[in-house]
Design a protein around this motif. Structure first.
Motif, PDB file in Angstrom:
ATOM      1  N   TRP A   1       0.834  -1.204   0.000  1.00 32.34           N
ATOM      2  CA  TRP A   1       0.000   0.000   0.000  1.00 32.34           C
ATOM      3  C   TRP A   1       0.869   1.255   0.000  1.00 32.34           C
ATOM      4  O   TRP A   1       0.598   2.226  -0.714  1.00 32.34           O
ATOM      5  N   ILE A   2       1.931   1.233   0.829  1.00 32.97           N
ATOM      6  CA  ILE A   2       2.842   2.375   0.897  1.00 32.97           C
ATOM      7  C   ILE A   2       3.507   2.602  -0.455  1.00 32.97           C
ATOM      8  O   ILE A   2       3.630   3.750  -0.922  1.00 32.97           O
ATOM      9  N   LEU A   3       3.930   1.518  -1.108  1.00 32.52           N
ATOM     10  CA  LEU A   3       4.542   1.643  -2.431  1.00 32.52           C
ATOM     11  C   LEU A   3       3.547   2.252  -3.426  1.00 32.52           C
ATOM     12  O   LEU A   3       3.920   3.089  -4.263  1.00 32.52           O
ATOM     13  N   GLY A   4       2.287   1.836  -3.339  1.00 33.87           N
ATOM     14  CA  GLY A   4       1.256   2.407  -4.200  1.00 33.87           C
ATOM     15  C   GLY A   4       1.053   3.884  -3.935  1.00 33.87           C
ATOM     16  O   GLY A   4       0.895   4.688  -4.872  1.00 33.87           O
ATOM     17  N   ARG A   5       1.098   4.269  -2.643  1.00 37.92           N
ATOM     18  CA  ARG A   5       0.947   5.682  -2.287  1.00 37.92           C
ATOM     19  C   ARG A   5       2.119   6.504  -2.836  1.00 37.92           C
ATOM     20  O   ARG A   5       1.912   7.603  -3.349  1.00 37.92           O
ATOM     21  N   ILE A   6       3.327   5.960  -2.719  1.00 37.22           N
ATOM     22  CA  ILE A   6       4.498   6.669  -3.246  1.00 37.22           C
ATOM     23  C   ILE A   6       4.363   6.866  -4.754  1.00 37.22           C
ATOM     24  O   ILE A   6       4.656   7.933  -5.296  1.00 37.22           O
ATOM     25  N   GLY A   7       3.909   5.814  -5.425  1.00 42.00           N
ATOM     26  CA  GLY A   7       3.706   5.916  -6.871  1.00 42.00           C
ATOM     27  C   GLY A   7       2.670   6.969  -7.228  1.00 42.00           C
ATOM     28  O   GLY A   7       2.860   7.744  -8.176  1.00 42.00           O
ATOM     29  N   GLU A   8       1.579   7.022  -6.450  1.00 44.91           N
ATOM     30  CA  GLU A   8       0.534   8.015  -6.728  1.00 44.91           C
ATOM     31  C   GLU A   8       1.038   9.424  -6.457  1.00 44.91           C
ATOM     32  O   GLU A   8       0.762  10.353  -7.231  1.00 44.91           O
ATOM     33  N   HIS A   9       1.787   9.612  -5.351  1.00 40.55           N
ATOM     34  CA  HIS A   9       2.364  10.934  -5.073  1.00 40.55           C
ATOM     35  C   HIS A   9       3.269  11.377  -6.221  1.00 40.55           C
ATOM     36  O   HIS A   9       3.228  12.528  -6.655  1.00 40.55           O
ATOM     37  N   THR A  10       4.095  10.443  -6.693  1.00 42.66           N
ATOM     38  CA  THR A  10       5.032  10.764  -7.773  1.00 42.66           C
ATOM     39  C   THR A  10       4.289  11.201  -9.031  1.00 42.66           C
ATOM     40  O   THR A  10       4.676  12.165  -9.707  1.00 42.66           O
ATOM     41  N   MET A  11       3.194  10.516  -9.334  1.00 40.59           N
ATOM     42  CA  MET A  11       2.419  10.850 -10.527  1.00 40.59           C
ATOM     43  C   MET A  11       1.688  12.182 -10.362  1.00 40.59           C
ATOM     44  O   MET A  11       1.477  12.901 -11.342  1.00 40.59           O
ATOM     45  N   GLN A  12       1.304  12.523  -9.132  1.00 45.08           N
ATOM     46  CA  GLN A  12       0.639  13.799  -8.892  1.00 45.08           C
ATOM     47  C   GLN A  12       1.614  14.961  -8.994  1.00 45.08           C
ATOM     48  O   GLN A  12       1.274  16.043  -9.477  1.00 45.08           O
ATOM     49  N   ILE A  13       2.860  14.743  -8.557  1.00 40.02           N
ATOM     50  CA  ILE A  13       3.839  15.816  -8.514  1.00 40.02           C
ATOM     51  C   ILE A  13       4.544  16.000  -9.862  1.00 40.02           C
ATOM     52  O   ILE A  13       4.875  17.127 -10.257  1.00 40.02           O
ATOM     53  N   SER A  14       4.772  14.886 -10.582  1.00 41.39           N
ATOM     54  CA  SER A  14       5.563  14.947 -11.815  1.00 41.39           C
ATOM     55  C   SER A  14       4.727  14.584 -13.045  1.00 41.39           C
ATOM     56  O   SER A  14       4.424  13.408 -13.254  1.00 41.39           O
ATOM     57  N   PRO A  15       4.353  15.558 -13.867  1.00 40.93           N
ATOM     58  CA  PRO A  15       3.607  15.264 -15.097  1.00 40.93           C
ATOM     59  C   PRO A  15       4.390  14.373 -16.055  1.00 40.93           C
ATOM     60  O   PRO A  15       3.800  13.549 -16.769  1.00 40.93           O
ATOM     61  N   SER A  16       5.732  14.515 -16.084  1.00 40.81           N
ATOM     62  CA  SER A  16       6.538  13.709 -17.003  1.00 40.81           C
ATOM     63  C   SER A  16       6.481  12.232 -16.645  1.00 40.81           C
ATOM     64  O   SER A  16       6.352  11.362 -17.518  1.00 40.81           O
ATOM     65  N   ILE A  17       6.561  11.920 -15.344  1.00 41.98           N
ATOM     66  CA  ILE A  17       6.455  10.519 -14.906  1.00 41.98           C
ATOM     67  C   ILE A  17       5.050  10.000 -15.153  1.00 41.98           C
ATOM     68  O   ILE A  17       4.848   8.843 -15.532  1.00 41.98           O
ATOM     69  N   ARG A  18       4.058  10.870 -14.960  1.00 40.90           N
ATOM     70  CA  ARG A  18       2.669  10.476 -15.217  1.00 40.90           C
ATOM     71  C   ARG A  18       2.487  10.078 -16.679  1.00 40.90           C
ATOM     72  O   ARG A  18       1.864   9.064 -16.990  1.00 40.90           O
ATOM     73  N   GLU A  19       3.066  10.855 -17.569  1.00 41.15           N
ATOM     74  CA  GLU A  19       2.963  10.537 -18.998  1.00 41.15           C
ATOM     75  C   GLU A  19       3.793   9.304 -19.354  1.00 41.15           C
ATOM     76  O   GLU A  19       3.397   8.505 -20.205  1.00 41.15           O
ATOM     77  N   LEU A  20       4.943   9.148 -18.685  1.00 42.65           N
ATOM     78  CA  LEU A  20       5.815   8.005 -18.970  1.00 42.65           C
ATOM     79  C   LEU A  20       5.154   6.693 -18.554  1.00 42.65           C
ATOM     80  O   LEU A  20       5.154   5.714 -19.320  1.00 42.65           O
ATOM     81  N   LEU A  21       4.583   6.661 -17.356  1.00 38.05           N
ATOM     82  CA  LEU A  21       3.941   5.438 -16.874  1.00 38.05           C
ATOM     83  C   LEU A  21       2.627   5.178 -17.599  1.00 38.05           C
ATOM     84  O   LEU A  21       2.298   4.039 -17.921  1.00 38.05           O
ATOM     85  N   ASN A  22       1.860   6.251 -17.809  1.00 41.31           N
ATOM     86  CA  ASN A  22       0.598   6.166 -18.548  1.00 41.31           C
ATOM     87  C   ASN A  22      -0.335   5.084 -17.999  1.00 41.31           C
ATOM     88  O   ASN A  22      -0.900   4.275 -18.741  1.00 41.31           O
ATOM     89  N   ILE A  23      -0.465   5.031 -16.683  1.00 40.17           N
ATOM     90  CA  ILE A  23      -1.393   4.098 -16.039  1.00 40.17           C
ATOM     91  C   ILE A  23      -2.231   4.860 -15.030  1.00 40.17           C
ATOM     92  O   ILE A  23      -1.857   5.939 -14.569  1.00 40.17           O
ATOM     93  N   ASP A  24      -3.367   4.276 -14.700  1.00 40.67           N
ATOM     94  CA  ASP A  24      -4.210   4.872 -13.673  1.00 40.67           C
ATOM     95  C   ASP A  24      -3.617   4.564 -12.302  1.00 40.67           C
ATOM     96  O   ASP A  24      -3.211   3.428 -12.054  1.00 40.67           O
ATOM     97  N   PRO A  25      -3.538   5.554 -11.394  1.00 36.36           N
ATOM     98  CA  PRO A  25      -2.961   5.298 -10.066  1.00 36.36           C
ATOM     99  C   PRO A  25      -3.647   4.160  -9.318  1.00 36.36           C
ATOM    100  O   PRO A  25      -3.010   3.497  -8.487  1.00 36.36           O
ATOM    101  N   ASN A  26      -4.915   3.926  -9.590  1.00 36.86           N
ATOM    102  CA  ASN A  26      -5.626   2.852  -8.899  1.00 36.86           C
ATOM    103  C   ASN A  26      -5.019   1.487  -9.180  1.00 36.86           C
ATOM    104  O   ASN A  26      -5.108   0.583  -8.351  1.00 36.86           O
ATOM    105  N   ALA A  27      -4.402   1.336 -10.350  1.00 33.89           N
ATOM    106  CA  ALA A  27      -3.800   0.051 -10.705  1.00 33.89           C
ATOM    107  C   ALA A  27      -2.630  -0.298  -9.785  1.00 33.89           C
ATOM    108  O   ALA A  27      -2.295  -1.475  -9.624  1.00 33.89           O
ATOM    109  N   LEU A  28      -2.020   0.715  -9.164  1.00 32.86           N
ATOM    110  CA  LEU A  28      -0.877   0.475  -8.281  1.00 32.86           C
ATOM    111  C   LEU A  28      -1.278  -0.262  -7.006  1.00 32.86           C
ATOM    112  O   LEU A  28      -0.427  -0.872  -6.347  1.00 32.86           O
TER     113      LEU A  28
END
Length: 286
Positions: A79-106
């Motif tokens: 769960w913590i790893l998923g939260r870190i991933g979601e924070h990263t995607m919220q803060i960094s648009p470039s990582i969000r575009e690179l991963l191109n997945i919905d945060p819920n999938a984490l």
């Protein structure tokens, strides 16, 4: 963290939930629609709650040596790893575009360990054949919950219903809700399992509201939905504070009778719901 967790009373967590919800509402209102970076205070409160949950579940495993608490401890780490991933995607648009997945999938791996953990704790007082019977009843009732959830999501028919990752996690939330709800009846509403049923009820309602309410941003939730999820996170910490690590003496006959009544009632409601859908839309609800 264990010391801090012991000092957190229900009232303190209630105040934290109110303040966090208020700050989120303020940030949501002042944010611009062109904004791509989101640094949200209450989102970090959620993550802190899961970090505390990880320490509490580890402590409970060390005290009880129960397999279920060990699985919940692993679930908290995922769960913590998923939260870190979601924070990263919220803060960094470039990582969000690179991963191109919905945060819920984490969070999907978290549900696997969570389901095993809650099932192991709730079934710990039963023999093998009894465990199979209780688990069969639990899954039967859970299937009814999932069917009703699917009907509601389909009936809402908003743009959010195309979010496959969210649909999967919503059904997984309902899956664990059905499991804890069922085990609560068999354990006579024991404090070990029953409180978590309340938490998963909140997140299930929040999931449904997410489909029903629109957010002005694709990266964050509507404030109403966010508050339900926030209380869910804080509730998980609150209920993990219970001293009990194993369900109390089981109310077999009474619990089973209530459980079977619920199963039959939901089965009847599913049949009526499916029949109504068919008559209104002239198609089989799938």
């Amino acid at each position: 963290f264990l010391f801090a967790n012991e000092k957190l009373s229900v009232f303190t967590l209630f105040i934290i939930s109110i303040l966090s919800g208020a700050t989120y509402f303020y940030q949501y209102e002042i944010a611009d629609k062109s904004q791509t970076v989101f640094i949200i205070f209450s989102e970090f409160v959620k993550t802190l709650a899961i970090v505390m949950l990880a320490f509490v579940t580890k402590y409970k495993y060390e005290v009880s040596r129960m397999f279920g608490w060990k699985m919940l401890h692993y679930a908290a780490y995922l769960w913590i790893l998923g939260r870190i991933g979601e924070h990263t995607m919220q803060i960094s648009p470039s990582i969000r575009e690179l991963l191109n997945i919905d945060p819920n999938a984490l969070y999907i791996p978290t549900y696997i360990f969570g389901f095993i953990g809650f099932a192991a704790i709730g079934l710990s007082n039963y023999q093998t054949l009894e465990r199979l019977k209780v688990l069969a009843h639990c899954l039967t009732l859970t299937a009814r919950f999932i069917f009703i959830t699917s009907v509601i999501i389909t009936a809402l028919d908003t743009h959010q219903t195309n979010n496959s990752a969210l649909i999967i996690t919503t059904h997984l939330d309902v899956l664990i809700l059905g499991l804890t709800f069922s085990l609560s009846f068999y354990s006579g509403f024991d404090k070990t399992i029953m409180p978590f049923t309340f938490s998963f009820s909140l997140i299930a309602i929040g999931d449904i509201l997410f489909f029903a309410t629109a957010s002005k941003f694709t990266g964050i939730q509507n404030p109403i939905v966010h508050y339900f999820t926030l209380v869910f996170y804080l509730g998980m910490v609150t209920f993990a504070q219970q001293k009990e690590t194993r369900p109390a003496e089981i109310m077999r006959v009474r619990g089973e009778n209530i459980m079977l009544t619920c199963i039959e009632s939901f089965a009847l409601s599913c049949i009526i719901g499916a029949l109504t859908w068919f008559l209104m839309n002239q198609q089989i609800p799938l």
